[in-house]
Design an enzyme around this catalytic site. Sequence first.
Site, PDB file in Angstrom:
ATOM      1  N   HIS A  26      73.795  29.885 -16.702  1.00  0.00           N
ATOM      2  CA  HIS A  26      73.370  30.873 -15.727  1.00  0.00           C
ATOM      3  C   HIS A  26      73.161  30.238 -14.349  1.00  0.00           C
ATOM      4  O   HIS A  26      73.575  30.803 -13.328  1.00  0.00           O
ATOM      5  CB  HIS A  26      72.078  31.546 -16.193  1.00  0.00           C
ATOM      6  CG  HIS A  26      72.280  32.439 -17.371  1.00  0.00           C
ATOM      7  ND1 HIS A  26      71.266  33.189 -17.926  1.00  0.00           N
ATOM      8  CD2 HIS A  26      73.391  32.709 -18.112  1.00  0.00           C
ATOM      9  CE1 HIS A  26      71.738  33.881 -18.950  1.00  0.00           C
ATOM     10  NE2 HIS A  26      73.022  33.593 -19.076  1.00  0.00           N
ATOM     11  N   SER A  60      77.368  36.687 -18.858  1.00  0.00           N
ATOM     12  CA  SER A  60      76.222  36.440 -17.976  1.00  0.00           C
ATOM     13  C   SER A  60      76.467  35.288 -17.014  1.00  0.00           C
ATOM     14  O   SER A  60      75.872  35.268 -15.923  1.00  0.00           O
ATOM     15  CB  SER A  60      74.958  36.186 -18.808  1.00  0.00           C
ATOM     16  OG  SER A  60      75.187  35.197 -19.784  1.00  0.00           O
TER      17      SER A  60
END
Length: 223
Positions: A175, A123
């Site tokens: 992220h 991610s």
Amino acid sequence: MERIFNEFKNGPYVTYLLLIIQVVVFGLMTLAGGSTNTNVLVSFGAKVDQLIQMGEWWRLFTPMFLHIGLMHLAVNSVTLYYIGEQIEGVFGHWRFLVIYLLSGFTGNIASFVFSPNLSAGSSTAIFGLFGAFFMLMEAFRNNQAIRAVGRQFGLFIVLNLAFDLFAPGIDLAGHVGGLLGGFLIANIVGVPRIGGTLRGRRIISLVIFIVTAGFFLNLGFNH
């Protein structure tokens, strides 16, 4: 046969390769004792701050190929398939790969500095692709094709970002680091297929990327 080869060559084969790698690695982790087993995660290269500080710098790259549980793998694989296909089609194969790998790297640097927890997952790199998408929207806002892709994927990306804010256990620092890294790297590599990127913009982005990455690496190793 030639037609099939040309279709593969012109298709998002780097995206497919990345998907294959993370599925194979997940299978090997399962055979080694399970992808949720902490010892297995550490031995396969998950992000562990203390080990990075001891010199295992490759743990800033390897976590992007690991996943913790089947659901984690499935969600990231589906996301990578859809957004990767679009970004690779716009940037080209090697630029897409550079964006993906360096975004994962910057995301793991941010996690290294701001999150003490063990972490793994693609991610960080996927959010880098989101960052590349935002670069396209900002730099080529008058391009009809980019606007069409924006309508298709804009809400999808916003929902992913919103989910991060409220879901427990998410490595938000990783992220955000991947997202910002992807934006800068996309500016650095440019987009020759739709007009490239201004030279001044590329140089400024490169300087910001090097200075920021160096600062946070130093911060993490000396924390």
